[in-house]
Design a protein around this motif. Structure first.
Motif, short mmCIF file in Angstrom:
data_model
loop_
_atom_site.label_atom_id
_atom_site.label_comp_id
_atom_site.label_asym_id
_atom_site.label_seq_id
_atom_site.Cartn_x
_atom_site.Cartn_y
_atom_site.Cartn_z
N VAL A 131 0.86 -1.17 0.00
CA VAL A 131 0.00 0.00 0.00
C VAL A 131 0.90 1.23 0.00
CG1 VAL A 131 -1.88 1.22 1.15
CG2 VAL A 131 -1.72 -1.28 1.31
N ALA A 132 0.81 2.02 -1.05
CA ALA A 132 1.73 3.15 -1.19
C ALA A 132 1.10 4.19 -2.11
CB ALA A 132 3.07 2.69 -1.76
N LEU A 285 0.93 -11.24 -5.42
CA LEU A 285 1.69 -10.02 -5.15
C LEU A 285 1.00 -8.88 -5.87
CD1 LEU A 285 4.16 -8.74 -3.78
CD2 LEU A 285 5.39 -9.05 -5.93
N THR A 286 0.55 -7.91 -5.11
CA THR A 286 -0.20 -6.81 -5.69
C THR A 286 -0.02 -5.56 -4.84
OG1 THR A 286 -2.39 -6.14 -6.52
CG2 THR A 286 -2.33 -7.40 -4.47
N GLY A 287 -0.70 -4.50 -5.21
CA GLY A 287 -0.59 -3.25 -4.46
C GLY A 287 -1.78 -2.37 -4.71
N THR A 288 -1.88 -1.32 -3.95
CA THR A 288 -2.95 -0.34 -4.12
C THR A 288 -2.55 0.95 -3.45
OG1 THR A 288 -5.35 -0.01 -3.98
CG2 THR A 288 -4.26 -0.92 -2.02
N GLN A 289 -3.36 1.98 -3.61
CA GLN A 289 -3.11 3.27 -2.97
C GLN A 289 -3.87 3.34 -1.65
OE1 GLN A 289 -3.88 6.54 -5.66
NE2 GLN A 289 -3.07 5.41 -7.41
N PRO A 290 -3.37 4.14 -0.70
CA PRO A 290 -4.04 4.20 0.61
C PRO A 290 -5.52 4.53 0.53
CG PRO A 290 -1.89 5.24 0.74
CD PRO A 290 -2.11 4.91 -0.71
N ASP A 291 -5.91 5.45 -0.34
CA ASP A 291 -7.31 5.85 -0.41
C ASP A 291 -8.21 4.78 -1.01
OD1 ASP A 291 -6.81 8.25 0.80
OD2 ASP A 291 -6.65 9.39 -1.06
N VAL A 313 3.43 2.03 2.94
CA VAL A 313 4.36 3.12 2.65
C VAL A 313 3.58 4.43 2.67
CG1 VAL A 313 5.99 4.09 0.98
CG2 VAL A 313 5.82 1.62 1.26
N SER A 314 3.96 5.33 3.57
CA SER A 314 3.20 6.57 3.75
C SER A 314 3.57 7.65 2.74
CB SER A 314 3.41 7.12 5.17
OG SER A 314 2.96 6.19 6.12
N GLU A 315 4.85 7.75 2.42
CA GLU A 315 5.32 8.83 1.55
C GLU A 315 6.32 8.29 0.54
OE1 GLU A 315 6.84 12.18 3.68
OE2 GLU A 315 5.45 11.92 5.33
N THR A 316 6.36 8.93 -0.61
CA THR A 316 7.39 8.57 -1.58
C THR A 316 8.73 9.15 -1.13
OG1 THR A 316 6.86 10.56 -2.87
CG2 THR A 316 5.76 8.51 -3.49
N PRO A 317 9.82 8.45 -1.35
CA PRO A 317 11.12 8.96 -0.94
C PRO A 317 11.57 10.12 -1.81
CG PRO A 317 11.37 6.93 -2.17
CD PRO A 317 9.90 7.12 -1.97
N ASP A 442 -12.24 8.79 8.95
CA ASP A 442 -12.74 9.64 7.89
C ASP A 442 -11.57 10.43 7.29
OD1 ASP A 442 -12.16 11.76 9.62
OD2 ASP A 442 -14.23 11.98 10.28
N ARG A 443 -11.85 11.25 6.32
CA ARG A 443 -10.79 11.96 5.62
C ARG A 443 -9.99 12.87 6.56
NH1 ARG A 443 -7.01 11.95 1.79
NH2 ARG A 443 -6.73 13.94 0.76
N GLY A 444 -10.68 13.57 7.48
CA GLY A 444 -9.99 14.47 8.40
C GLY A 444 -9.04 13.72 9.33
N GLU A 445 -9.47 12.55 9.82
CA GLU A 445 -8.62 11.77 10.70
C GLU A 445 -7.38 11.26 9.97
OE1 GLU A 445 -11.57 8.96 11.82
OE2 GLU A 445 -11.85 9.82 13.81
N ARG A 446 -7.56 10.90 8.69
CA ARG A 446 -6.41 10.42 7.93
C ARG A 446 -5.39 11.54 7.71
NH1 ARG A 446 -10.25 7.28 4.99
NH2 ARG A 446 -10.34 8.76 3.29
#
Length: 525
Positions: A131-132, A285-291, A313-317, A442-446
């Motif tokens: 997840v990134a 083996l797969t992936g997705t975006q946080p949202d 993964v929270s942020e891109t390097p 919710d979106r604000g908490e994220r």
């Protein structure tokens, strides 16, 4: 004239009571200090005072939810290979590590299994989920197994072509023999000769081998079952977007939930005869975006989330281009040996050592307690953690053995169990906790959570809000949402304004100081 002087009323008395003089010099306000620029991401760091039990609330690296020390694998060669991949692709070690482990499990195949105690056996079937955010090289890591397993796939395809051609020749030979036999039978009828002996086999008795395929990208039921029929030791399904493979409502999803057990399965097909699979073994083996995580998992827990080894993964390097060519020769050789080690006709079961069983049993108690405390998706995941750890230990043990030769180990050591437990506690469980938290927010908490992680991961002590939001728009949403998150953290004492001094006039530049002592509490809350 300074702006402040324009608002002075000369008819009013001064602070000392004397009338103001028109010619009196106006003292300018004190000069404000220049804001300190936002610090760039630093090497991995853990916030002091943060609880480390189960590693759930840990903020560690600049790019992922938790930092796993590759030295804990107990395999210096594997650690070096993963480090080289991480540096070459400019990634945190989590994504290349899970990609390599899933590839190794697929290469070994489902005919080699681990036995835990007297009545528990696990096959090396691993599901990895990355997840990134966009730009995190998920596609490259999802495609890595095609490179690692590509040579093996080509060799097996060449072997299949040879066996298919041999089967075709044998079938053609039998067809000719039966044509001669039919002609002899007709001649025997006409001339009253004895009937000839029929050939030993009929042409339709020749088994034409099905095309193998270790790595597939078409996740339809038909393709999965067809490739499994040609590769009974198991296959790997890859996709850079999980929803294309396992979206809720797809028939593939319901079928794939049975794939981790590597049991037999009969798959009915409308257009053709049913397919009998001796081992329904599919790694993923797969992936997705946080949202997209919440939409992918859905509102009900059907067990899908618990089957994955999650990497978050929270942020891109920071952008960086590798100057040194990436060499995979050693890793390719090990993967090829794994394939050879798992090749056979009979099932091979490798027992876990008694010390390993004791260690795993203690970990199971900790995981059970942690799961009950957290509940929901996290509890479901912890219930499957012992199986994850056992399969990981098997793969790690065989990887070590493959560097010495092509002979399978006779026992799974406690050292590999320790390495697997560390992977669970320090990498995969914290990511699963992030998934559950993300779904429940919710979106604000994220946005608030993203801000806390960014401040902790990058050792930020002071920052300018406007510049930070513009640099990380995907993390912090709209200006209004970001302001709400700032006010919430200011109310909690995590942030304090650094740009307000007594007597200052004009618009605030939006500088904040970070109280790092209160960050751990903000994370947990």
């Amino acid at each position: 004239m300074p702006d402040d002087a324009q608002n002075i009323d000369p008819t009013k008395p001064s602070a000392e009571g004397a009338p103001r003089d028109h010619a009196a010099a106006v003292t300018p306000p004190p000069r404000l200090p220049r804001p300190v620029p936002i610090r760039r991401p630093q090497p991995p760091h853990t916030i002091a005072g943060l609880a480390t039990s189960a590693s759930i609330a840990v903020i560690a690296t600049s790019s992922s939810v938790a930092k796993f020390d590759l030295a804990e694998l107990g395999d210096a060669d594997l650690a070096a290979d993963v480090t080289a991949l991480a540096q070459g692709y400019n990634l945190d070690v989590g994504m290349p590590l899970v990609s390599v482990l899933v590839s190794a499990a697929t290469a070994l195949g489902s005919l080699v299994r681990i036995e835990i105690g007297g009545a528990w056996i696990e096959a090396p079937v691993l599901w990895g989920m990355m997840v990134a955010p966009p730009g995190s090289r998920k596609t490259a890591m999802a495609a890595l197994p095609k490179s690692l397993l590509g040579t093996i796939a080509e060799d097996e395809k060449t072997e299949w072509i040879q066996r298919r051609e041999a089967a075709a020749r044998e079938k053609r030979k039998l067809e000719i023999e039966w044509s001669i036999y039919d002609a002899d039978c007709r001649r025997a009828v006409r001339k009253d000769f004895p009937y000839p002996e029929p050939p030993a086999r009929r042409p339709d008795a020749v088994v034409v081998p099905i095309r193998p395929g270790i790595v597939i990208e078409d996740s339809t039921i038909e393709e999965i079952t067809e490739r499994l029929a040609g590769s009974p030791r198991g296959i790997l399904a890859v996709s850079d977007e999980a929803s294309t493979m396992l979206a809720r409502g797809r028939n593939t999803r319901a079928l794939m939930l049975q794939a981790t057990s590597a049991g037999s399965l009969r798959v009915g097909r409308i257009s053709r005869e049913s397919r009998e699979l001796t081992s329904f073994s599919v790694s993923v083996l797969t992936g997705t975006q946080p949202d997209r995580v919440a939409g992918f998992i859905g509102g009900e827990d059907d067990g899908l989330a618990a089957r994955f080894l999650w990497v978050w993964v929270s942020e891109t390097p920071s952008p960086r281009i590798a100057r040194v060519p990436l060499k995979l020769d050693r890793l390719l050789e090990v993967i090829a040996r794994l394939r050879a080690m798992g090749k056979g006709e009979e099932l091979v079961v490798i027992p876990m050592s008694e010390e390993g069983i004791d260690r795993l049993e203690r970990a199971m108690g900790v995981w059970r307690a942690e799961g009950r405390k957290r509940g929901g998706l996290v509890q479901s995941w912890y219930e499957k953690a012992p199986g994850h750890a056992s399969r990981l230990a098997l793969v790690l043990e065989v990887l070590v053995q493959a560097r010495a030769g092509e002979k399978l180990p006779t026992v799974i050591s406690v050292a590999r169990i320790e390495a697997a437990i560390s992977l669970i506690d320090r990498l995969f469980a914290p990511a699963m906790a992030m998934v559950a938290m993300h779904i429940g927010q919710d979106r604000g908490e994220r946005i608030r959570s993203n801000l806390i992680q960014h401040l902790g991961n990058n050792h930020v002590e002071r920052f300018r809000a406007r510049d930070l939001r513009r640099t990380h728009t995907r993390l912090f949403g709209t200006p209004g949402q970001f302001e709400d998150a700032l006010r919430a953290l200011e109310a909690d004492g995590v942030l304090s304004r650094a740009d307000r001094q007594p007597g200052a006039q004009g618009r605030s530049p939006g500088d904040y100081l970070v109280n790092r002592a209160k960050l751990p509490a903000a994370i947990v809350s």
